[in-house]
Design a protein around this motif. Sequence first.
Motif, PDB file in Angstrom:
ATOM      1  N   VAL A 201       0.853  -1.192   0.000  1.00 38.22           N
ATOM      2  CA  VAL A 201       0.000   0.000   0.000  1.00 38.22           C
ATOM      3  C   VAL A 201       0.887   1.240   0.000  1.00 38.22           C
ATOM      4  N   TYR A 202       1.860   1.245   0.885  1.00 39.43           N
ATOM      5  CA  TYR A 202       2.739   2.396   1.074  1.00 39.43           C
ATOM      6  C   TYR A 202       3.589   2.661  -0.164  1.00 39.43           C
ATOM      7  N   ASN A 203       4.138   1.611  -0.765  1.00 33.90           N
ATOM      8  CA  ASN A 203       4.999   1.784  -1.934  1.00 33.90           C
ATOM      9  C   ASN A 203       4.249   1.628  -3.248  1.00 33.90           C
ATOM     10  N   ASN A 204       2.925   1.527  -3.147  1.00 33.61           N
ATOM     11  CA  ASN A 204       2.050   1.512  -4.326  1.00 33.61           C
ATOM     12  C   ASN A 204       2.427   0.424  -5.332  1.00 33.61           C
ATOM     13  N   VAL A 205       2.305  -0.818  -4.901  1.00 32.59           N
ATOM     14  CA  VAL A 205       2.619  -1.936  -5.785  1.00 32.59           C
ATOM     15  C   VAL A 205       1.334  -2.691  -6.093  1.00 32.59           C
ATOM     16  N   ASN A 206       1.076  -2.880  -7.388  1.00 36.07           N
ATOM     17  CA  ASN A 206      -0.167  -3.550  -7.786  1.00 36.07           C
ATOM     18  C   ASN A 206       0.065  -5.033  -8.037  1.00 36.07           C
ATOM     19  N   PHE A 207      -0.564  -5.864  -7.244  1.00 36.44           N
ATOM     20  CA  PHE A 207      -0.579  -7.314  -7.490  1.00 36.44           C
ATOM     21  C   PHE A 207      -1.847  -7.838  -6.823  1.00 36.44           C
ATOM     22  N   VAL A 208      -2.130  -9.120  -6.962  1.00 40.69           N
ATOM     23  CA  VAL A 208      -3.317  -9.701  -6.336  1.00 40.69           C
ATOM     24  C   VAL A 208      -2.876 -10.559  -5.161  1.00 40.69           C
ATOM     25  N   LEU A 209      -3.387 -10.235  -3.989  1.00 34.72           N
ATOM     26  CA  LEU A 209      -3.114 -11.047  -2.804  1.00 34.72           C
ATOM     27  C   LEU A 209      -4.338 -11.912  -2.524  1.00 34.72           C
ATOM     28  N   VAL A 210      -4.131 -13.214  -2.452  1.00 32.51           N
ATOM     29  CA  VAL A 210      -5.209 -14.131  -2.101  1.00 32.51           C
ATOM     30  C   VAL A 210      -4.940 -14.635  -0.693  1.00 32.51           C
TER      31      VAL A 210
ATOM     32  N   ILE B 170      -7.525  -5.080   6.779  1.00 37.01           N
ATOM     33  CA  ILE B 170      -7.031  -4.742   5.443  1.00 37.01           C
ATOM     34  C   ILE B 170      -7.662  -3.449   4.943  1.00 37.01           C
ATOM     35  N   LYS B 171      -8.926  -3.243   5.272  1.00 39.55           N
ATOM     36  CA  LYS B 171      -9.586  -1.995   4.897  1.00 39.55           C
ATOM     37  C   LYS B 171      -8.902  -0.825   5.596  1.00 39.55           C
ATOM     38  N   ALA B 172      -8.581  -1.030   6.872  1.00 35.71           N
ATOM     39  CA  ALA B 172      -7.945   0.039   7.643  1.00 35.71           C
ATOM     40  C   ALA B 172      -6.575   0.414   7.070  1.00 35.71           C
ATOM     41  N   LEU B 173      -5.938  -0.533   6.355  1.00 33.59           N
ATOM     42  CA  LEU B 173      -4.651  -0.216   5.735  1.00 33.59           C
ATOM     43  C   LEU B 173      -4.814   0.684   4.527  1.00 33.59           C
ATOM     44  N   GLY B 174      -6.029   0.755   4.013  1.00 31.09           N
ATOM     45  CA  GLY B 174      -6.245   1.592   2.833  1.00 31.09           C
ATOM     46  C   GLY B 174      -6.205   0.822   1.522  1.00 31.09           C
ATOM     47  N   VAL B 175      -6.280  -0.509   1.597  1.00 26.84           N
ATOM     48  CA  VAL B 175      -6.357  -1.291   0.364  1.00 26.84           C
ATOM     49  C   VAL B 175      -7.668  -0.948  -0.337  1.00 26.84           C
ATOM     50  N   GLU B 176      -7.602  -0.703  -1.656  1.00 27.78           N
ATOM     51  CA  GLU B 176      -8.780  -0.170  -2.347  1.00 27.78           C
ATOM     52  C   GLU B 176      -9.609  -1.223  -3.063  1.00 27.78           C
ATOM     53  N   SER B 177      -9.149  -2.444  -3.116  1.00 27.35           N
ATOM     54  CA  SER B 177      -9.941  -3.498  -3.755  1.00 27.35           C
ATOM     55  C   SER B 177      -9.919  -4.715  -2.845  1.00 27.35           C
ATOM     56  N   ILE B 178     -10.996  -4.890  -2.090  1.00 28.43           N
ATOM     57  CA  ILE B 178     -11.066  -5.996  -1.121  1.00 28.43           C
ATOM     58  C   ILE B 178     -12.315  -6.821  -1.415  1.00 28.43           C
ATOM     59  N   HIS B 179     -12.169  -8.145  -1.477  1.00 26.33           N
ATOM     60  CA  HIS B 179     -13.310  -9.018  -1.718  1.00 26.33           C
ATOM     61  C   HIS B 179     -13.267 -10.157  -0.736  1.00 26.33           C
ATOM     62  N   VAL B 180     -14.409 -10.414  -0.120  1.00 27.45           N
ATOM     63  CA  VAL B 180     -14.505 -11.557   0.782  1.00 27.45           C
ATOM     64  C   VAL B 180     -15.473 -12.546   0.168  1.00 27.45           C
TER      65      VAL B 180
ATOM     66  N   THR C 286     -12.392  -9.710 -10.879  1.00 26.69           N
ATOM     67  CA  THR C 286     -12.393  -8.287 -10.525  1.00 26.69           C
ATOM     68  C   THR C 286     -11.028  -7.860  -9.994  1.00 26.69           C
ATOM     69  N   ALA C 287     -10.457  -8.689  -9.123  1.00 22.40           N
ATOM     70  CA  ALA C 287      -9.146  -8.359  -8.539  1.00 22.40           C
ATOM     71  C   ALA C 287      -8.066  -8.296  -9.608  1.00 22.40           C
ATOM     72  N   ILE C 288      -8.129  -9.221 -10.560  1.00 20.32           N
ATOM     73  CA  ILE C 288      -7.141  -9.248 -11.638  1.00 20.32           C
ATOM     74  C   ILE C 288      -7.237  -7.969 -12.466  1.00 20.32           C
ATOM     75  N   ALA C 289      -8.461  -7.501 -12.669  1.00 17.90           N
ATOM     76  CA  ALA C 289      -8.668  -6.318 -13.501  1.00 17.90           C
ATOM     77  C   ALA C 289      -8.337  -5.019 -12.779  1.00 17.90           C
ATOM     78  N   PHE C 290      -8.196  -5.085 -11.455  1.00 22.60           N
ATOM     79  CA  PHE C 290      -7.940  -3.856 -10.687  1.00 22.60           C
ATOM     80  C   PHE C 290      -6.560  -3.307 -11.023  1.00 22.60           C
ATOM     81  N   PRO C 291      -6.489  -2.070 -11.531  1.00 23.82           N
ATOM     82  CA  PRO C 291      -5.189  -1.544 -11.981  1.00 23.82           C
ATOM     83  C   PRO C 291      -4.374  -0.863 -10.892  1.00 23.82           C
ATOM     84  N   GLY C 292      -4.915  -0.752  -9.727  1.00 28.03           N
ATOM     85  CA  GLY C 292      -4.275  -0.022  -8.648  1.00 28.03           C
ATOM     86  C   GLY C 292      -5.066   1.241  -8.378  1.00 28.03           C
ATOM     87  N   PRO C 293      -4.615   2.146  -7.479  1.00 27.20           N
ATOM     88  CA  PRO C 293      -3.311   2.033  -6.828  1.00 27.20           C
ATOM     89  C   PRO C 293      -3.252   0.912  -5.797  1.00 27.20           C
ATOM     90  N   GLY C 294      -2.068   0.360  -5.651  1.00 33.66           N
ATOM     91  CA  GLY C 294      -1.849  -0.643  -4.632  1.00 33.66           C
ATOM     92  C   GLY C 294      -2.415  -1.995  -5.019  1.00 33.66           C
TER      93      GLY C 294
END
Lengths: 207, 631
Positions: B468-477, B513-523, B538-546
Amino acid sequence: MRFDAVLVGIGGQGVITTARVLASAALACGIRVKVTELVGVAQRGSVVIDQIRLGDGIHSPTIPDQRAHVILGFEPAETVRISAKFLAPEGLVVVNTAPIPPLSVVMGQESYPSLTEILKLAQKTTPNVVALDATAIASQIGGLVMVGSVLLGVLTETCQLPVEPAALATGFEEVFAGAVAQQNLRAFNLGRRAGKEKTGVRHLPAF
Amino acid sequence: MTRLLLLDSPGKRIILSGNEAIARGALEAGVRVAAAYPGNPCTEILEAIALVASERGIHAEWSTNEKVALEVAAGAALAGLRSMVSMKHVGLNWAMDPLMCLNLSGVRAGMVIVVGDDPESRASQNEQDSRFYTLLSELPMLEPSSPAEAKDMVVKAYEISEQLQLPVFLRSVQRLSHGLEDVALGPLPATQRQPRFVKDARFVVTGAGGASLRLHHALHAKKQLMQKVVETLPFNRLTTEGHAKIGVVASGLDYAFVLEGLQMLGKASEIAVLKIGTPHPLPLGKLEALCRAVETVLVVEEVEAFLELQIKAFVGERHLSCKVLGKELIPSVGEVETADVVNALHRLGVSNGDMQLPRLELEQELDGKLPTRTSTMCVGCPHRSTFFALRRAVFKTLKNKALFCGDIGCYSFGAQPPFRLMDVKFSMGAGLGVAQGLVTAGIETKIFALIGDSTFFHAGLPGLINAVYNNVNFVLVILDNLVVGQTGQQPDPGTGLTATGQAAKRIILEDVIKALGVESIHVVDALNVKQAEAAFRTAIAFPGPGPAVVIARGLCTLELLRQMQREEKKVAGYSVDQEKCTACGYCLDYLACPALGKQVDKKVQIDLGLCTGCSVCMQICPPRAILRVGA
């Protein structure tokens, strides 16, 4: 007195619990005990190998190659797989004939040898093979997990086990609670009956 | 086991595993605080202590990770209560940071650090030899050769710890932790200490004002006392005959193999043996006596040449003439066996007697005729469902152009076919960091990291903060099975239970995770393939930030089955309608559940003895041939 046995099966079959019962029973007879458990990721379908050493003056908890008097096999393929490494020449194999096919067989990628082939392979290591469907017997008591107790029963009637049947009953009570101990004891006695029907008490190879 | 662990019958013998013996030792030593993180081979130590914690007035906890666990134990030891922290070998890597201050501050009540190594890597990512940490930390270590000795060593370790005012290591290995033996019980203490914190400037370990240097001097000054203490311990034992030309040095379990090997060769009285109970510091008096008595010293140890390096240095320092051999003759990878000892002695000219030759050819012949046995996810595992959904999403949207960074846990089985969802795997939480490195390097492939819930709490959080801090876009499962799965379904901070079965506050992953500021969260429900697949797309298509995060939640099946058994509920299984089944093999090829059996006609039938009713095969079957039994 020295008695070395290997218990082998698949995770969930009760290999470890059966080893504990035998260990507790041996201690109840005043016999010293060392057990080595090889578990790995056994809950997810892999093999469990317990080495049980009974007697005085035993140093290593692992049985040196080809020194095991007995292999108590909960699953046929795994029993055969370890027999050449562990079993003493003319040692005794008591094996459950009900297979647990590995994933590769279930998926149709490999085949599981027939019972006749399994027994032929077992006999490459020793002529002394006692084979029976312990799973079917255990199912009569309503539990596949009783396979180990059935096999213990067979063992008492097919070799000179230094642990008395009465001590094994104590072992069940130490390891299990109330009703479950009784169930296992019933499975054990069914195993004894099945064991008696096979050839009589064998002589253990001497070391 | 509870009853047996609480037995106050000094002298009575009971069957205990190495781990249970260590736990019993903690009880006999009056330990009041025990902390740990689950890890094979040491998991059962805290489990055993937790069984009897309330009866014995002990606080037993699963900590977030081994670093926190050690800190908790340290705090207790500073407050005058004996404490124990236990962990697997790689867990010690986490705990070393605070330990490198605790060795300087010292402790006030006894503290034992139990570390379980895993030679042969049977249940770990490596077989690191934790004994080397004693050289870094300059702390003493005891290593038992049997479960019975482990219990005795624990009790003694607390005395030594208080004499030195230092934490003391106890090293176990897989075969000792999980081996059984008849063990004689000792007495349980009747009274309990009261906690007391006495202020001490030495508890502030800092470079400022030269404090750290003074403490370092003080640690070195303790070495002399350490050396004196180990020389008198019964755990170090030298047996030497006048005419022995060869001396064998062995520590821990390997000592048992040495004795067994000598017995087999019939040479027990001709060869001198130095049993090492303290790999650090070595009992130098006994070591020198051995080196002067023989021509050749053979060092038997697992895994690395730890004792060997120290002994070679000692021999050089004292200008002794004996030859020292270790890893030249003993395996330097994997477990050591009695056969290795016998082979080494044979090569040193000690005759073989009538040894049996290994039947390697027969072993290979038999193995070749039998199907391979691999382990995989349990029937009904929620991870299998998650992997199916993930692989299908990756196939459809990325044409499989993706890289996967895995982590530690049952979900690492995702590396296996048919999913093949692992390209890199290291240690706890490493997947997130490495994924970010791959993204930052600029590879034009979608990067994924896979991690479990307990692993995330343990180690993954800093990695996600970094993204989040260094603005890196990937998908975390995050594969949330609500427990620490692989080690036996212990509770973690998201479960809602403590180690002793009390209700605990549940930390909700998505809230964190929401409190960290992650902008694409799915449960998603891990067992709902459609829902999971949609979230992955949806997560794969998310371009960022983060990063984008998908939490796939589903209770570990082993825990589920246990709960169902307690509630006396029966599993509602599934079966394949043989008329509708087209033998397409889709479920076999792409789900690979062990309950699915391929019949002779290539159609599938479900083994109801194995089926746990997860319904995933029904969801994915193309001709919709699978139905609930009784439906």
